[in-house]
Design a protein around this motif. Sequence first.
Motif, PDB file in Angstrom:
ATOM      1  N   HIS A 291      -7.034 -13.490  16.059  1.00 41.24           N
ATOM      2  CA  HIS A 291      -5.707 -13.812  16.604  1.00 41.24           C
ATOM      3  C   HIS A 291      -4.723 -14.229  15.533  1.00 41.24           C
ATOM      4  O   HIS A 291      -3.523 -14.038  15.669  1.00 41.24           O
ATOM      5  N   HIS A 292      -5.252 -14.822  14.475  1.00 41.33           N
ATOM      6  CA  HIS A 292      -4.367 -15.372  13.452  1.00 41.33           C
ATOM      7  C   HIS A 292      -4.025 -14.362  12.371  1.00 41.33           C
ATOM      8  O   HIS A 292      -3.316 -14.673  11.437  1.00 41.33           O
ATOM      9  N   LEU A 293      -4.564 -13.164  12.472  1.00 38.89           N
ATOM     10  CA  LEU A 293      -4.375 -12.190  11.399  1.00 38.89           C
ATOM     11  C   LEU A 293      -3.701 -10.925  11.911  1.00 38.89           C
ATOM     12  O   LEU A 293      -3.778  -9.873  11.290  1.00 38.89           O
ATOM     13  N   LEU A 294      -3.014 -11.025  13.040  1.00 31.45           N
ATOM     14  CA  LEU A 294      -2.507  -9.806  13.673  1.00 31.45           C
ATOM     15  C   LEU A 294      -1.286  -9.236  12.965  1.00 31.45           C
ATOM     16  O   LEU A 294      -1.010  -8.049  13.079  1.00 31.45           O
ATOM     17  N   VAL A 295      -0.520 -10.055  12.271  1.00 26.32           N
ATOM     18  CA  VAL A 295       0.626  -9.500  11.543  1.00 26.32           C
ATOM     19  C   VAL A 295       0.409  -9.639  10.038  1.00 26.32           C
ATOM     20  O   VAL A 295       1.351  -9.735   9.263  1.00 26.32           O
ATOM     21  N   GLU A 296      -0.842  -9.636   9.659  1.00 25.78           N
ATOM     22  CA  GLU A 296      -1.189  -9.718   8.246  1.00 25.78           C
ATOM     23  C   GLU A 296      -1.184  -8.318   7.656  1.00 25.78           C
ATOM     24  O   GLU A 296      -1.663  -7.380   8.293  1.00 25.78           O
ATOM     25  N   PRO A 297      -0.674  -8.133   6.455  1.00 26.19           N
ATOM     26  CA  PRO A 297      -0.808  -6.817   5.819  1.00 26.19           C
ATOM     27  C   PRO A 297      -2.248  -6.631   5.336  1.00 26.19           C
ATOM     28  O   PRO A 297      -2.909  -7.604   4.990  1.00 26.19           O
ATOM     29  N   GLY A 298      -2.721  -5.398   5.341  1.00 27.00           N
ATOM     30  CA  GLY A 298      -3.973  -5.112   4.646  1.00 27.00           C
ATOM     31  C   GLY A 298      -5.216  -5.108   5.516  1.00 27.00           C
ATOM     32  O   GLY A 298      -6.324  -4.967   5.004  1.00 27.00           O
ATOM     33  N   ILE A 299      -5.081  -5.270   6.814  1.00 29.45           N
ATOM     34  CA  ILE A 299      -6.240  -5.152   7.693  1.00 29.45           C
ATOM     35  C   ILE A 299      -5.877  -4.118   8.761  1.00 29.45           C
ATOM     36  O   ILE A 299      -4.775  -4.129   9.298  1.00 29.45           O
TER      37      ILE A 299
ATOM     38  N   SER C  50       2.944  -1.535  10.525  1.00 29.65           N
ATOM     39  CA  SER C  50       2.374  -0.545   9.615  1.00 29.65           C
ATOM     40  C   SER C  50       1.262  -1.194   8.809  1.00 29.65           C
ATOM     41  O   SER C  50       1.250  -2.391   8.592  1.00 29.65           O
ATOM     42  N   ASN C  51       0.318  -0.370   8.391  1.00 29.41           N
ATOM     43  CA  ASN C  51      -0.698  -0.916   7.501  1.00 29.41           C
ATOM     44  C   ASN C  51      -0.650  -0.199   6.162  1.00 29.41           C
ATOM     45  O   ASN C  51      -1.665   0.090   5.555  1.00 29.41           O
ATOM     46  N   GLU C  52       0.569   0.093   5.700  1.00 32.48           N
ATOM     47  CA  GLU C  52       0.703   0.643   4.351  1.00 32.48           C
ATOM     48  C   GLU C  52       0.840  -0.533   3.394  1.00 32.48           C
ATOM     49  O   GLU C  52       1.860  -1.216   3.371  1.00 32.48           O
ATOM     50  N   VAL C  53      -0.215  -0.792   2.656  1.00 30.49           N
ATOM     51  CA  VAL C  53      -0.274  -2.004   1.844  1.00 30.49           C
ATOM     52  C   VAL C  53      -0.885  -1.680   0.493  1.00 30.49           C
ATOM     53  O   VAL C  53      -1.816  -0.886   0.407  1.00 30.49           O
ATOM     54  N   TYR C  54      -0.317  -2.289  -0.555  1.00 29.64           N
ATOM     55  CA  TYR C  54      -0.852  -2.090  -1.894  1.00 29.64           C
ATOM     56  C   TYR C  54      -1.034  -3.433  -2.573  1.00 29.64           C
ATOM     57  O   TYR C  54      -0.278  -4.376  -2.316  1.00 29.64           O
ATOM     58  N   ARG C  55      -2.017  -3.498  -3.438  1.00 25.48           N
ATOM     59  CA  ARG C  55      -2.136  -4.685  -4.282  1.00 25.48           C
ATOM     60  C   ARG C  55      -1.175  -4.541  -5.456  1.00 25.48           C
ATOM     61  O   ARG C  55      -1.080  -3.479  -6.056  1.00 25.48           O
TER      62      ARG C  55
END
Lengths: 578, 55, 178
Positions: A291-299, C50-55
């Motif tokens: 629930h806490h990672l829903l607007v996180e980039p990279g997942i 979006s899930n376009e992500v870069y390190r």
Amino acid sequence: MSIAESHSGIIGGIAARFRTCPATGLQIDLAAERLIKANAVAAVVFLLVGGVFGLLVALTRWPAVHLLPADMFYLVLTAHGLDVLLLWILFFEMAVLYFASAVLLNCRLAAPRFAWLAFILMLVGGVLTNIAVLQGDSSVMFTSYVPMQASPNFYLGLILFAVGALIGCLVFLGTLVIAKEEKTYEGSIPLVTFGALTACIIAIFTIASGAIILIPTWLWSLGYISHIDTLMYKLIWWGMGHSSQQINVAAHVAVWYAIAAITVGAKPLSEKVSRTAFLMYILFLQLASAHHLLVEPGISAEWKVFNTSYAMYLAVLGSLIHGMTVPGAIEAAQRRNGFVNGAFEWLRKAPWGNPAFAGMFLSLVLFGFLGGISGVVLGTEQINILMHNTLYVPGHFHATVVAGTTLAFMALTYLVLPLIFQRKVILPGLAKWQPYLFAIGVSGISLFMMGAGTLGVSRRHWDITFSDAALSFDYPSAAFLMLGLNGLSAILAAVGGGLYIVITVGSLLFGEKVTADNVVEALGPMPTRKVSEAVKEYGNAGTFHLPGTYILVAVFFTAFVLYYFVNWKYVSDLWPMG
Amino acid sequence: MATKTKEPEAASERIPPMQRLLDNPFLLLFLGVTMPTVLYLMWGLMEITQIPIAE
Amino acid sequence: MALTPPEAKIWWNEKVERGELVWIVIAFLWGLVMFFMMVYWHLEGQQNLSNEVYRISPEKFLAKTEKFTEQYKVREEAGIPVAKAPAGSDVYMLARLWEWWPILELEKGQTYRVHLSSVDWQHGFSLQPVNVNIQVHPGLEHVVTITPTQTGEFSVVCNEFCGVGHHTMIGRIHVVDK
Ligand code: HEM
Ligand SMILES: [Cu+2]
Ligand SMILES: [Cu+2]
């Protein structure tokens, strides 16, 4: 223990001293009893401290009052989260674990020395973290997201606290093993103990996650590790942070069943259904840390959708089941008690003047209607874009963890005082009103914070007028109104919470001793039948006729569906993004 | 519970598998820790470690 | 009684009441509806993250954003540059203690690729009053595709606690007609 003969029993070669509970006939291990007392007292102390901090926070967020300066606000908010969410709740849960194992299973507690060690570690850890926060260099919020850094003792205290809680869980499991070996009960463990087991299992995952992330973070704060990945930190931290809330859910559902059993003689409609619902918790509840990672980039969205939905809402299914079986069991019991007229005589004639019952039922209703619905909505991947980190989030969890868990634990206290502390509750006239007062205050806090969040107001934010900022932004005036009403509700909740503390501490110090003669009366008003009879009775209720419960459930479900789709409508109005 | 009549030893054989699972705290503990470890933690960590590097 | 062991030794085979069963089935189906609603929105809905992500290192992201700002700067507001890139292009906004930089000017109805990242701590991109909330991490460049549908002055409030100046961290996005 003056009230009943106490004797030493030699079980398994180890001497344990017991007393006989006059209300239930259960053998109570005195070591377990002392531990329950110690943990419950520590819990209440931290509730007092954390509650005062909560009031200060709410008064600062009330724009017209704006009590504290910014740095103090962030400091106090950090302390509030820690003291109430971790310390109050987990100390109380330790008491529940010892009660549900040693007391309910009629058994001696496994390794009481280790249980004391657990208690001391938790206490030292809790105090250490508090000191770190109050020194002012650890105002990082209880989530302590890296790369923001707190002082090393902040993390060390949390680690000690977690290790202590882990030991407590192992003592609980050990007690289950002993009880089984020594055959202190027959067949399966009681449902309430099963609920406590569920809480314990979730706690073990919780604490393991905490250790995995907090130990490196502590080393990082000491300079031994150079870098902690921000996203990994959050993933693992929420394995602890959110799962710990699921411990609460499992624990307070167990408490609902227990209070319903003692106050109206409720028995589960179906052991199979209720236990399967707990199994859903064991298997799926912890996934909701997402629930806490829903607007996180990279997942990925796949991970988010699967985990945030507890694998297709199977844990929500568990909650929806309890949400029906608890009131259903109460209705069935009340009908057995003779309240058979209409759909709701059982509810109208329930012991509303008994704070244990009233607190339990309010907890059930508020947790379901306010906390449950808002939680599922908030945890919907796309809807979360609307609400992440707004005040909606604290609004939601004050409904779950305060109106739900805290109120349930308060309600239980009114039974623990006479049964374990053997003291009558003082000021019964006020005690009767305490759950209502607290429930109204907390409902206000939840609703008004959710309201402000819907208007976009940020959580953990000192100044919504942005007076010191280079640019300006005006929230709608309704947001100011919401925060004002939130402040007023906070005062009500604080009065309700303060009353609880006064009554609890006062009863410990000045409460009349409970004896075999007055124990039933000490449990507060009950429907006609006597408690010892009620508690011991199983008896099949035969076919159930539960129209009241079905109506309640139907109202709940309608509200749920409507609110859910209303929020999708809001999402569809957002700027297109992808 | 004291009044219960003793059942033959063989009775435990007939306990349905689901009830046996629910009566076994350590099996439940295993499941309750493994599920989130695999589905939430490990899957999540896998994704985080696979984020590409910006050119 | 929930406080005592189940009455029957074998309780798993006990019959479940009809009312309970009906509710379980409804609740299960409702769970499926909610689950597939999220999946459906990924396929048909317009609002997905979006899930376009870069390190990326903070220094590198800072350099990219500075270059972008220099190239497209049209004016300043309160000392902060305003960048207006061609419709439909890549735009950059960085978060740092305690500002969103630069200010962006976008055209209504055009789709932009907004690059978000932080150069110090975590921050929260909260676009108001639209109410779009996205977490911003240092070291991660997040490319969000967004199409403004309203004109006007929008604010970016920071909604992740980022230290004692957190409540002063505000940015700006202007949306103008073509
Ligand atoms: C008198 C009772 C209480 C009042 C008036 C109160 C009020 C508040 C307010 C106004 C906030 C701040 C929201 C924000 O600015 O972000 C807050 C945060 C919070 N409260 Fe309470 N609260 C109370 C009791 C509790 C209890 C009993 C718990 C837990 C069992 C709890 C858990 C939390 C947590 C975890 C936070 C979030 C802290 C953070 O954002 O780091 N509160 N509370
Ligand atoms: Cu910020
Ligand atoms: Cu901030």
